[in-house]
Design a protein around this motif. Structure first.
Motif, PDB file in Angstrom:
ATOM      1  N   LEU A  25       0.854  -1.187   0.000  1.00 35.60           N
ATOM      2  CA  LEU A  25       0.000   0.000   0.000  1.00 35.60           C
ATOM      3  C   LEU A  25       0.889   1.235   0.000  1.00 35.60           C
ATOM      4  N   THR A  26       0.836   2.000  -1.068  1.00 38.61           N
ATOM      5  CA  THR A  26       1.646   3.206  -1.164  1.00 38.61           C
ATOM      6  C   THR A  26       1.075   4.294  -0.259  1.00 38.61           C
ATOM      7  N   PRO A  27       1.895   5.251   0.167  1.00 38.02           N
ATOM      8  CA  PRO A  27       1.374   6.348   0.997  1.00 38.02           C
ATOM      9  C   PRO A  27       0.232   7.100   0.318  1.00 38.02           C
ATOM     10  N   LEU A  28       0.315   7.245  -1.003  1.00 40.29           N
ATOM     11  CA  LEU A  28      -0.744   7.950  -1.713  1.00 40.29           C
ATOM     12  C   LEU A  28      -2.064   7.198  -1.618  1.00 40.29           C
ATOM     13  N   MET A  29      -2.028   5.869  -1.813  1.00 38.96           N
ATOM     14  CA  MET A  29      -3.254   5.089  -1.744  1.00 38.96           C
ATOM     15  C   MET A  29      -3.787   5.030  -0.312  1.00 38.96           C
ATOM     16  N   ALA A  30      -2.891   4.991   0.651  1.00 39.71           N
ATOM     17  CA  ALA A  30      -3.345   5.033   2.052  1.00 39.71           C
ATOM     18  C   ALA A  30      -4.099   6.331   2.322  1.00 39.71           C
ATOM     19  N   LEU A  31      -3.579   7.424   1.773  1.00 42.87           N
ATOM     20  CA  LEU A  31      -4.239   8.719   1.938  1.00 42.87           C
ATOM     21  C   LEU A  31      -5.588   8.733   1.226  1.00 42.87           C
ATOM     22  N   VAL A  32      -5.645   8.097   0.061  1.00 40.17           N
ATOM     23  CA  VAL A  32      -6.910   8.015  -0.682  1.00 40.17           C
ATOM     24  C   VAL A  32      -7.949   7.237   0.119  1.00 40.17           C
ATOM     25  N   HIS A  33      -7.537   6.096   0.674  1.00 39.62           N
ATOM     26  CA  HIS A  33      -8.474   5.274   1.446  1.00 39.62           C
ATOM     27  C   HIS A  33      -9.009   6.021   2.667  1.00 39.62           C
ATOM     28  N   VAL A  34      -8.098   6.599   3.427  1.00 40.12           N
ATOM     29  CA  VAL A  34      -8.519   7.332   4.628  1.00 40.12           C
ATOM     30  C   VAL A  34      -9.347   8.558   4.246  1.00 40.12           C
ATOM     31  N   GLY A  35      -8.898   9.271   3.213  1.00 37.78           N
ATOM     32  CA  GLY A  35      -9.617  10.465   2.785  1.00 37.78           C
ATOM     33  C   GLY A  35     -11.019  10.158   2.299  1.00 37.78           C
ATOM     34  N   PHE A  36     -11.175   9.041   1.587  1.00 37.31           N
ATOM     35  CA  PHE A  36     -12.507   8.661   1.105  1.00 37.31           C
ATOM     36  C   PHE A  36     -13.450   8.424   2.272  1.00 37.31           C
ATOM     37  N   LEU A  37     -13.000   7.677   3.274  1.00 37.95           N
ATOM     38  CA  LEU A  37     -13.857   7.364   4.416  1.00 37.95           C
ATOM     39  C   LEU A  37     -14.206   8.624   5.211  1.00 37.95           C
ATOM     40  N   ILE A  38     -13.212   9.493   5.408  1.00 39.89           N
ATOM     41  CA  ILE A  38     -13.479  10.726   6.157  1.00 39.89           C
ATOM     42  C   ILE A  38     -14.411  11.637   5.377  1.00 39.89           C
ATOM     43  N   LEU A  39     -14.176  11.767   4.076  1.00 43.19           N
ATOM     44  CA  LEU A  39     -15.026  12.631   3.253  1.00 43.19           C
ATOM     45  C   LEU A  39     -16.464  12.122   3.249  1.00 43.19           C
ATOM     46  N   LEU A  40     -16.645  10.814   3.096  1.00 46.63           N
ATOM     47  CA  LEU A  40     -17.991  10.249   3.106  1.00 46.63           C
ATOM     48  C   LEU A  40     -18.673  10.519   4.438  1.00 46.63           C
ATOM     49  N   ALA A  41     -17.936  10.342   5.541  1.00 47.63           N
ATOM     50  CA  ALA A  41     -18.518  10.573   6.859  1.00 47.63           C
ATOM     51  C   ALA A  41     -18.914  12.029   7.043  1.00 47.63           C
ATOM     52  N   VAL A  42     -18.057  12.954   6.633  1.00 45.71           N
ATOM     53  CA  VAL A  42     -18.328  14.387   6.816  1.00 45.71           C
ATOM     54  C   VAL A  42     -19.507  14.838   5.958  1.00 45.71           C
ATOM     55  N   VAL A  43     -19.492  14.460   4.678  1.00 45.44           N
ATOM     56  CA  VAL A  43     -20.571  14.871   3.773  1.00 45.44           C
ATOM     57  C   VAL A  43     -21.901  14.268   4.211  1.00 45.44           C
ATOM     58  N   ALA A  44     -21.898  12.962   4.538  1.00 47.19           N
ATOM     59  CA  ALA A  44     -23.138  12.306   4.956  1.00 47.19           C
ATOM     60  C   ALA A  44     -23.628  12.839   6.293  1.00 47.19           C
ATOM     61  N   CYS A  45     -22.702  13.206   7.182  1.00 49.88           N
ATOM     62  CA  CYS A  45     -23.084  13.804   8.466  1.00 49.88           C
ATOM     63  C   CYS A  45     -23.779  15.147   8.245  1.00 49.88           C
ATOM     64  N   ALA A  46     -23.186  15.988   7.407  1.00 49.60           N
ATOM     65  CA  ALA A  46     -23.791  17.298   7.118  1.00 49.60           C
ATOM     66  C   ALA A  46     -25.159  17.128   6.467  1.00 49.60           C
ATOM     67  N   LEU A  47     -25.274  16.167   5.566  1.00 52.30           N
ATOM     68  CA  LEU A  47     -26.550  15.916   4.910  1.00 52.30           C
ATOM     69  C   LEU A  47     -27.588  15.399   5.908  1.00 52.30           C
ATOM     70  N   SER A  48     -27.169  14.525   6.809  1.00 56.58           N
ATOM     71  CA  SER A  48     -28.078  14.002   7.829  1.00 56.58           C
ATOM     72  C   SER A  48     -28.595  15.122   8.720  1.00 56.58           C
ATOM     73  N   ILE A  49     -27.709  16.006   9.131  1.00 59.94           N
ATOM     74  CA  ILE A  49     -28.120  17.124   9.982  1.00 59.94           C
ATOM     75  C   ILE A  49     -29.129  18.004   9.259  1.00 59.94           C
ATOM     76  N   ARG A  50     -28.881  18.262   8.005  1.00 58.16           N
ATOM     77  CA  ARG A  50     -29.800  19.093   7.224  1.00 58.16           C
ATOM     78  C   ARG A  50     -31.171  18.436   7.112  1.00 58.16           C
ATOM     79  N   ILE A  51     -31.199  17.139   6.835  1.00 56.14           N
ATOM     80  CA  ILE A  51     -32.470  16.425   6.691  1.00 56.14           C
ATOM     81  C   ILE A  51     -33.196  16.350   8.028  1.00 56.14           C
ATOM     82  N   PHE A  52     -32.475  16.046   9.099  1.00 64.13           N
ATOM     83  CA  PHE A  52     -33.081  16.003  10.430  1.00 64.13           C
ATOM     84  C   PHE A  52     -33.684  17.364  10.782  1.00 64.13           C
ATOM     85  N   ARG A  53     -32.922  18.422  10.567  1.00 63.79           N
ATOM     86  CA  ARG A  53     -33.399  19.761  10.921  1.00 63.79           C
ATOM     87  C   ARG A  53     -34.665  20.107  10.154  1.00 63.79           C
TER      88      ARG A  53
END
Length: 284
Positions: free
Chosen positions: A251-279
């Motif tokens: 696993l190259t450092p770049l791909m490790a960053l891609v994997h972690v970044g994808f999971l964090i981005l999905l969590a942040v975007v989906a969290c913001a969307l959830s808050i908006r829908i709940f509100r």
């Protein structure tokens, strides 16, 4: 004199209410998580049974069954250069975290709006929609933590891979659970009636992702036109991180960053969307 005493009592009550309201505004997320965790006591026996029994059955069943067959045919090369059980162990752990998080955020979230509208009751207090979303997800992570710990204990007990790397599977699994949980929550929060569509999450999201995310075999063995399923699957990203941590899969450092970044981005975007829908739904 009684009038003064009544006034003092009223002022004291007002101060207490103000303190409670202030605490709710700052600690509301914790109150929501505590309420959800306490409600899990109603199925604590099945919770512990599944959390402990499922990892044991998966690891031992596949280890004494499919793994023996695969290793016998692959020879010393194994899969990805390691025995098959070592290859699938981190992916099975991540798949369990994804499934548990998806289940908690399907029926629990829908029920909080429809069957036992606790979210509306919480919204009637100083607790905000954002705190409800974050608190509920924190409780989900507590629910996910037990099977993750059990999987880690099994991996350490069987000596699969690096011991220090096995411990890294815990935060990876929790990150996957958060990203998947927020994503499922955002969709379920838009549903107002149960017409059977809630079961779609398990049948048409969780199961396909488990099968096509390189869980039981490397993603590269699939036809090239199916690789995109793995690329957009949070399970694949988490499994790749887990394999690198457990037995040093390339696993190259770049791909490790891609994997972690994808999971964090999905969590942040989906969290913001959830808050908006709940509100929006709670303020109707």
């Amino acid at each position: 004199m009684s009038a003064i005493a009544s006034r003092i009592t009223a002022d004291a009550d007002a101060v207490d209410h103000a303190v409670v309201a202030r605490r709710a505004r700052t600690r509301g997320w914790w109150y929501v998580a505590e309420h959800r965790i306490r409600s899990m006591r109603s199925y604590v026996a099945s919770w512990f049974g599944l959390s402990i029994g499922e990892p044991f059955l998966f690891v031992m069943g596949l280890g004494l069954g499919l793994a023996l067959l695969v290793d016998a045919n692959q020879g010393a090369q194994g899969v990805d250069g390691v025995p098959y059980l070592v290859f699938i162990a981190p992916a099975l752990m991540m798949a369990s975290a994804m499934q548990t998080s998806a289940n908690e955020n399907t029926w629990g979230v829908f029920g909080g709006f429809k069957w036992f509208p606790m979210f509306f009751a919480m919204n009637g207090t100083p607790i905000s929609a954002a705190q409800i979303v974050l608190g509920y997800q924190l409780a989900t992570l507590v629910r996910v933590a037990l099977p993750l710990v059990t999987f880690t204990a099994m991996i350490l007990l069987l000596g699969l891979g690096d011991a220090a790397g096995a411990l890294l599977l815990l935060p990876i699994g929790l990150l996957l659970a958060a990203s998947m949980g927020f994503a499922v929550m955002a969709w379920v929060a838009t549903q107002t009636r149960d017409r059977g569509q809630l079961s779609f999450i398990e049948r048409f999201v969780v199961l396909p992702l488990t099968l096509f995310s390189g869980t039981y075999f490397p993603l590269e063995t699939l036809p090239w036109f199916l690789h995109w399923i793995g690329w957009i699957s949070p399970l694949w990203h988490a499994a790749e991180l887990g394999r690198a941590a457990l037995y040093g899969a390339p696993l190259t450092p770049l791909m490790a960053l891609v994997h972690v970044g994808f999971l964090i981005l999905l969590a942040v975007v989906a969290c913001a969307l959830s808050i908006r829908i709940f509100r929006k739904r709670l303020d109707r």
